[in-house]
Design a protein around this motif. Structure first.
Motif, PDB file in Angstrom:
ATOM      1  N   GLU A 171      87.376  13.308 -13.106  1.00  0.00           N
ATOM      2  CA  GLU A 171      86.217  14.172 -13.266  1.00  0.00           C
ATOM      3  C   GLU A 171      85.806  14.236 -14.739  1.00  0.00           C
ATOM      4  OE1 GLU A 171      87.609  18.497 -12.775  1.00  0.00           O
ATOM      5  OE2 GLU A 171      89.155  17.339 -11.742  1.00  0.00           O
ATOM      6  N   VAL A 206      80.997  16.735  -8.026  1.00  0.00           N
ATOM      7  CA  VAL A 206      81.206  18.132  -7.623  1.00  0.00           C
ATOM      8  C   VAL A 206      82.386  18.112  -6.649  1.00  0.00           C
ATOM      9  CG1 VAL A 206      80.237  20.176  -6.521  1.00  0.00           C
ATOM     10  CG2 VAL A 206      78.738  18.621  -7.811  1.00  0.00           C
ATOM     11  N   GLU A 262      82.393  17.977  -2.720  1.00  0.00           N
ATOM     12  CA  GLU A 262      80.982  17.920  -2.305  1.00  0.00           C
ATOM     13  C   GLU A 262      80.315  16.575  -2.594  1.00  0.00           C
ATOM     14  OE1 GLU A 262      78.405  21.000  -3.706  1.00  0.00           O
ATOM     15  OE2 GLU A 262      79.860  22.586  -3.268  1.00  0.00           O
ATOM     16  N   ARG A 263      80.506  16.074  -3.806  1.00  0.00           N
ATOM     17  CA  ARG A 263      79.724  14.913  -4.202  1.00  0.00           C
ATOM     18  C   ARG A 263      80.534  13.981  -5.098  1.00  0.00           C
ATOM     19  NH1 ARG A 263      75.748  14.490  -8.195  1.00  0.00           N
ATOM     20  NH2 ARG A 263      75.744  16.748  -8.534  1.00  0.00           N
TER      21      ARG A 263
END
Lengths: 760, 129
Positions: free
Chosen positions: A419, B77, B80-81
């Motif tokens: 991320e 996300v 989610e994504r």
């Protein structure tokens, strides 16, 4: 482009009520930000778990602050203040050092300088695109240099002299390769033609700028507040010296053989081995042994006690041959302290001990800066202590293996999922610093790690580059479950254990670990052993604990050192002769190789990583022992334990340990349950591998498993080990109603009672 | 004979690694069947049971490919994504393929599986030329 717009850190991991913590914040866009103290109850946002939980707490430091962009000085170097100008010359002078460049083609790297980079004033010995240069400048934009016609071979020691002869109007560079059988990457059989002498005429006279002498970098400019250093060097520097007067070729040759020359004209000689003793060299101090008093200090923790130009390979410990360990290995991406200006202090209110954070928000951007609130010093406010493994948090701080190691996806057994935090750490790695799982840009494994920087990998809501919650957010799951189950507990950290030793533990009836207490100092191992031997009760709810020998910096307790190598499940290995730690002089590696296996204290030893998919524990024969019936109360002994969970779908996973008498498991230990059903990505650790052969992984190898064990210790003590990093991540399954939670609660209730436990 | 210039001496082991990648890659492609692709699609993270020996062997090769250019799942996300990204040099911004979006991490993982197989196929075509 930065992915994270606001970040910060505090000066130490923990504080007690009434004590103060300092916070350091940097924002990308100057402007106000909000600071709010919060208690963190759960940090995992997994949809099948209880979700993120925080509670805002009143504190005097809550409020709005002006945000600023704070600069970080990355890279290690030595700074020598020279207030009397003893090292700035307008007459002849010379400099010498033994040098081994580890990334010689990374642009410009300065080895030794008294140089103002903004004006080109002074002198510098540097490496530019692979070749050495000795440069002088007068500050008007004019420079003169002697540049080597022999580029340096990587990881090869050279003796280098730069000299300015005012009488003849010359600058000279002498470069002599000094390869022996052990000091360099290759040996004496290579017919190396890498020695040269280059002289250039000049009418320049160098200036004497108002900057310090720097080893492994150059001053950006003269600055009375702080010297910022640029063009940092990657590699080893050994025995740097400065003389008044120009040395000739014969003197350069004698220096390359370790002889002393022109002692009467010696202006400075920094002996990096000075101070090495049985306890290592645990200091930033650098000693000038010339008698001229030009002592200095290391910045950003370069690698000390490294094998030098004259290392023979006969001794592998610097204590036995300190004169062969005169090298320091510098890196452009070392970082021991961001050294930002403090934004504000928090005086800890009268809070319950636990897990807290300073939440800082600027618009839609936020960061959480975690820390731990202790009970009042010297007291316990509960019978249960949760020991947060801060030494291990620091060891893993800001790791970036998924984006740098080709093996990470194979080790993990899955494709990487990362991320913004991970991308930020890799893009701006020098500003955040590295973990002991990373390599410096010059290929050296990272052996020091620090708390004093934004540790983005230790944040609530962050998962981890390894693919599941790792350490801090996982340990918050334990805290959340304890709270949800009605257990009152205190929190302390490895740092209190390092400071207080067993006295910390003795205030409690039971001590519980976090999920991955992997990095242990000798004092921490001692404390556990003594606590358990004298009636203490421990719960090791973890995998791969008490594994790497670790040292804490005595002058900078926020810094740890690890020397990986020889064997172990590891990201890198110390080079030959460099397995002993600079901070305490002791042998590094794994505790098992120092006869202090975790099995001796906790009954189990690390046996396999298994990051792809988890499994359950199956009750073994001892599970049916009537003396252990209390452990299975509400569970039964005929069902799998933990065939569910938020990490890999089971309580046995990520990293697991096993019962092993040969490694030190106490003979009276009960083998309660074992995992079965490992995938092929569950691999046996290297220290268990003698002759390597096919089948050293799950499901084929019988040592690839996790074991739940129990044993009694002296004076009514006891130990319970779940032996799996995934255990804690199963506690909250099904709204906390499950047999992992039940077994854990059964053990805590038994262990928390006053008085000795019945021997089993 | 004397060695003067380090740039003249490259790492010859690279010849072997390229040879290995070509030949092992070709063998891996031979192992890929429609059934194997479906096995990975339906169970990329082994939550529904362990992978077959054949799929495991293919994945070992795919996961061990060189680091630069390697695909990763980018969590835009959480839960989610997702997108697929490509690893770049340390210090450089990673490349993200924002044109394709996934609702789950496992869908993105399976697409990485397909993308890497395609890369091996392209490598094999290049070799054939």
């Amino acid at each position: 482009m930065s992915k994270i717009k606001i970040r910060g850190y505090c000066d130490r991991p923990s504080a007690a009520p009434g004590e103060s913590l300092s916070f350091y914040i940097s924002v990308d866009t100057p402007g106000d930000y909000e600071a709010q103290l919060v208690r963190i109850h759960n940090g995992d946002i997994h949809p099948l778990g209880p979700g993120f939980k925080e509670v805002e707490i009143d504190a005097g430091s809550n409020g709005t602050y002006p945000g600023r962009t704070q600069r970080t000085q990355a890279g290690s170097y030595v700074q020598i203040e020279d207030p009397r100008g003893q090292l700035g010359f307008s007459d002849s002078f010379s400099v010498h050092a033994f040098v081994s460049a580890m990334a010689p083609n990374r642009g410009r790297q300065v080895i030794l300088s008294r140089w103002d980079d903004s004006t080109g004033n002074g002198w510098e010995l540097q490496l530019v695109d692979g070749a050495l240069e000795f440069v002088i400048g007068d500050g008007t934009g004019k420079t003169a240099k002697a540049r080597s016609d022999r580029p340096l071979f990587t990881d090869v020691f050279y003796s280098v002299v730069g000299s300015f002869d005012a009488q003849s109007g010359t600058v000279t560079l002498d470069q002599i390769s000094v390869v022996n059988s052990a000091n360099s990457r290759f040996g004496k059989v290579v017919p190396l033609d890498s020695t040269t002498r280059v002289t250039e005429q000049t009418d320049l006279v160098p200036g004497a700028p108002d900057v310090p002498l720097l080893i492994a970098g150059a001053a950006e400019q003269s600055d009375p507040d702080r010297t910022w250093v640029t063009a940092l060097f990657n590699g080893k520097i050994d025995s740097p010296k400065v003389w008044r007067g120009a040395l000739d070729a014969e003197q350069a040759r004698r220096l390359s053989e370790g002889e002393t020359v022109a002692p009467a004209r010696l202006a400075a000689h920094w002996d990096f081995a000075h101070g090495i003793g049985p306890d290592g060299i645990p200091t930033d101090a650098i000693r000038d042994v010339s008698g001229n008093g030009l002592h200095g200090s290391c910045v950003n923790q370069p690698d000390r006690a490294m094998t030098g130009w004259n290392w023979t390979g006969r001794q592998d410990h610097f204590v036995l041959a300190p004169e062969q360990y005169g090298a320091i290995w510098f890196h452009e991406d070392s970082l021991d302290d961001s050294r930002w200006k403090a934004d504000f202090d928090l005086t800890i209110p009268d809070l319950r001990s636990g897990n807290y954070a300073m939440r800082v928000r600027q618009g839609e951007n936020e960061d959480y800066i975690p820390f731990f609130v202790l009970p009042p010093r010297g007291t316990a406010t509960s019978k249960i202590l949760v020991l947060m493994p801060t030494a291990s948090y620091i060891a893993y701080a800001n790791s970036q293996t998924a984006q740098n190691s080709p093996a990470t996806q194979a080790v993990g057994g899955h494709f990487a999922a990362i991320e913004n935090i991970d991308l930020e750490l890799n893009e701006r790695w020098k500003e955040y610093g590295l973990s002991t799982y990373d390599y410096h840009i010059d290929g050296r494994g990272v052996q020091y790690s620090s708390w004093r920087r934004p540790i983005l990998s230790m944040r609530p809501k962050y998962r981890h580059e390894f693919g599941s919650v790792w350490q801090y957010p996982a340990d918050l799951q334990l805290a959340d479950w304890l709270t949800a189950s009605g257990f009152e507990y205190d929190v302390a950290t490895d740092h209190e254990l390092m400071e207080e030793g067993v006295e910390l533990f003795k205030r409690y009836n039971v001590v519980i670990t976090g999920s991955h207490p992997e990095y242990y100092t000798e004092g921490m191992v001692d404390a556990w052993e003594e606590y358990l031997a004298t009636g203490g009760r421990g719960m090791y709810l973890a995998g791969n604990g008490m594994y790497w020998v670790t040292a804490q910096h005595p002058e900078k307790p926020y810094v740890i050192e690890v020397r990986k190598g020889e064997t172990g499940d590891q990201a890198w290995k110390s080079r030959p002769g460099e397995l002993h730690m600079s901070l305490d002089g002791r042998r590094g590696g794994i505790w098992r190789r120092r006869a202090r296996s975790s099995a001796k204290a906790w009954g189990v030893v690390y046996t396999s990583h298994c990051l792809d998919v988890s499994t359950s524990f199956l009750p073994m024969e001892d599970a049916h022992d009537p003396e252990l019936a209390w452990m299975f109360e509400g569970i039964g002994t005929d069902v799998p334990i933990g065939d569910f969970g938020l990490v890999g779908g089971g309580a046995a996973g990520i990293e697991v340990d096993r019962y092993e008498l040969e490694a030190g498991t106490p003979p009276n230990t009960k083998l309660v349950a074992s995992s079965y059903g490992a995938s092929r990505n569950w691999v046996l650790v290297p220290e268990e591998q003698y002759f390597a052969h096919s089948g050293m992984a799950g499901p084929e190898h019988p040592q690839v498993r996790g074991d739940i064990v129990y044993f009694s210790t002296g004076e009514g003590g006891a130990m319970f080990s779940s032996s799996s990093m995934a255990w804690i991540s199963s506690l909250s399954w099904n709204n906390y109603e499950n047999n992992v939670a039940q077994m854990t609660a059964n053990v805590i209730r038994r262990f928390a009672v006053d008085g000795p436990l019945e021997e089993i | 004979m004397p060695l003067k210039y380090p740039a003249e001496y490259t790492d010859r082991a690279e010849d072997w690694y390229q040879f290995f990648a070509r030949n092992r890659g070709a063998r891996v492609l031979e192992m890929v069947t429609d059934e194997i692709v479906e096995e990975h699609r339906s169970n990329p993270t082994q939550t529904e049971g362990h992978h077959s020996v054949q799929l495991h062997e293919i994945l070992n090769f795919l996961r061990s490919m060189p680091i630069i250019g390697k695909e990763f799942v980018y969590i835009a996300v959480p839960y989610e994504r997702y997108h697929v990204g490509y690893i770049t040099e340390r210090g450089a911004e990673a490349t993200i393929d924002f044109d394709v979006e996934y609702a789950t991490e496992t869908e993105a993982m399976h697409d990485i599986f397909l993308r890497r197989l395609n890369r091996i196929r392209e490598m094999a075509k290049g070799q054939a030329r």
